[in-house]
Design a protein around this motif. Structure first.
Motif, PDB file in Angstrom:
ATOM      1  N   PRO A 133      30.456  13.014   4.575  1.00 13.26           N
ATOM      2  CA  PRO A 133      31.234  13.191   5.838  1.00 13.26           C
ATOM      3  C   PRO A 133      30.607  14.401   6.452  1.00 13.26           C
ATOM      4  O   PRO A 133      30.841  14.476   7.865  1.00 13.26           O
ATOM      5  N   GLU A 134      29.655  15.376   5.791  1.00 11.78           N
ATOM      6  CA  GLU A 134      28.810  16.240   6.638  1.00 11.78           C
ATOM      7  C   GLU A 134      27.676  15.772   7.377  1.00 11.78           C
ATOM      8  O   GLU A 134      27.112  16.669   8.181  1.00 11.78           O
ATOM      9  N   GLY A 135      27.205  14.637   7.052  1.00  9.51           N
ATOM     10  CA  GLY A 135      25.982  14.005   7.444  1.00  9.51           C
ATOM     11  C   GLY A 135      26.100  13.537   8.771  1.00  9.51           C
ATOM     12  O   GLY A 135      27.130  13.014   9.328  1.00  9.51           O
ATOM     13  N   ARG A 136      24.963  13.530   9.627  1.00  5.34           N
ATOM     14  CA  ARG A 136      24.879  13.097  10.868  1.00  5.34           C
ATOM     15  C   ARG A 136      26.045  13.319  11.907  1.00  5.34           C
ATOM     16  O   ARG A 136      26.854  12.294  12.345  1.00  5.34           O
ATOM     17  N   PRO A 137      26.829  14.665  11.965  1.00  4.07           N
ATOM     18  CA  PRO A 137      27.890  14.897  12.791  1.00  4.07           C
ATOM     19  C   PRO A 137      27.901  14.056  14.291  1.00  4.07           C
ATOM     20  O   PRO A 137      26.883  13.809  14.887  1.00  4.07           O
ATOM     21  N   PRO A 138      29.076  13.586  14.482  1.00  2.87           N
ATOM     22  CA  PRO A 138      30.322  13.875  13.990  1.00  2.87           C
ATOM     23  C   PRO A 138      30.846  12.615  13.111  1.00  2.87           C
ATOM     24  O   PRO A 138      31.998  12.766  12.455  1.00  2.87           O
TER      25      PRO A 138
END
Length: 186
Positions: free
Chosen positions: A82-87
């Protein structure tokens, strides 16, 4: 509720909404490669020589499935950061059509095509596992979600994305369970 429990609850709610199925009694996904809430070993990180954040060998972790809900015909497996390549996060693995008779995946088996699953389409456009390529610093969370379904492999088209799969599973999920791993490098 622990941070791990909170992240898993949010992930399962995001997958199924309030109408969906959550972990059935005793339905468990486990791993001998890492403990729930603990780091993945470096060998499970992605391997891409052109990306300095890919510091591993891309060896998928061992996974064991136990106590599937009654009436399960197949499983789907999603691995999401979920934290990768926001959003939007990063989908590291999308697989489905896993026969209910499958109870484990040895280390490395998800890193290559197999007759045990239909490979969907990850963020990297791959039908197989691709491990973390986490930027240096704070760890990212990798949510492994196993969904028991009442569908056969032939009921689902090949090459679906995570979003397409979730839509196709609406009303067909019998239960879900999961694990959370972390990964970071200096």
């Amino acid at each position: 509720m622990s941070k791990r429990g909170w992240i898993l609850a949010v992930a399962l709610t995001a997958l199924f909404g309030t109408r969906g199925a959550l972990a059935a009694d005793g339905f468990v996904l486990s791993s001998s490669t890492f403990k729930d809430g603990e780091p993945l070993p470096q060998k499970s990180a992605g391997n891409n020589k052109s990306n300095p954040n890919c510091v591993g060998e891309n060896v998928s972790p061992e996974l064991t499935i136990s106590n599937a809900p009654v009436g399960t015909k197949s499983f789907a497996l999603l691995i999401f950061d979920p934290e990768g390549r926001p959003p939007g996060g990063v989908n590291h693995f999308v697989a489905y059509g896993i026969p209910a008779s499958v109870t484990s995946f040895p280390e490395g088996e998800l890193s290559k095509p197999s007759d045990k699953f239909v490979g969907g389409q990850s963020t990297m456009k791959l039908p197989t596992y691709f491990g973390p390529c986490t930027p240096a610093g704070a760890p990212h969370h990798y949510i492994f979600t196993l969904i028991a379904t009442d569908l056969d492999a032939k009921d689902l088209k090949e090459g679906m994305t995570r979003d397409e799969l979730i839509k196709a599973l609406d009303g067909h999920a019998k239960g879900a369970t999961g694990l959370i791993a972390t990964f970071s490098h200096p």
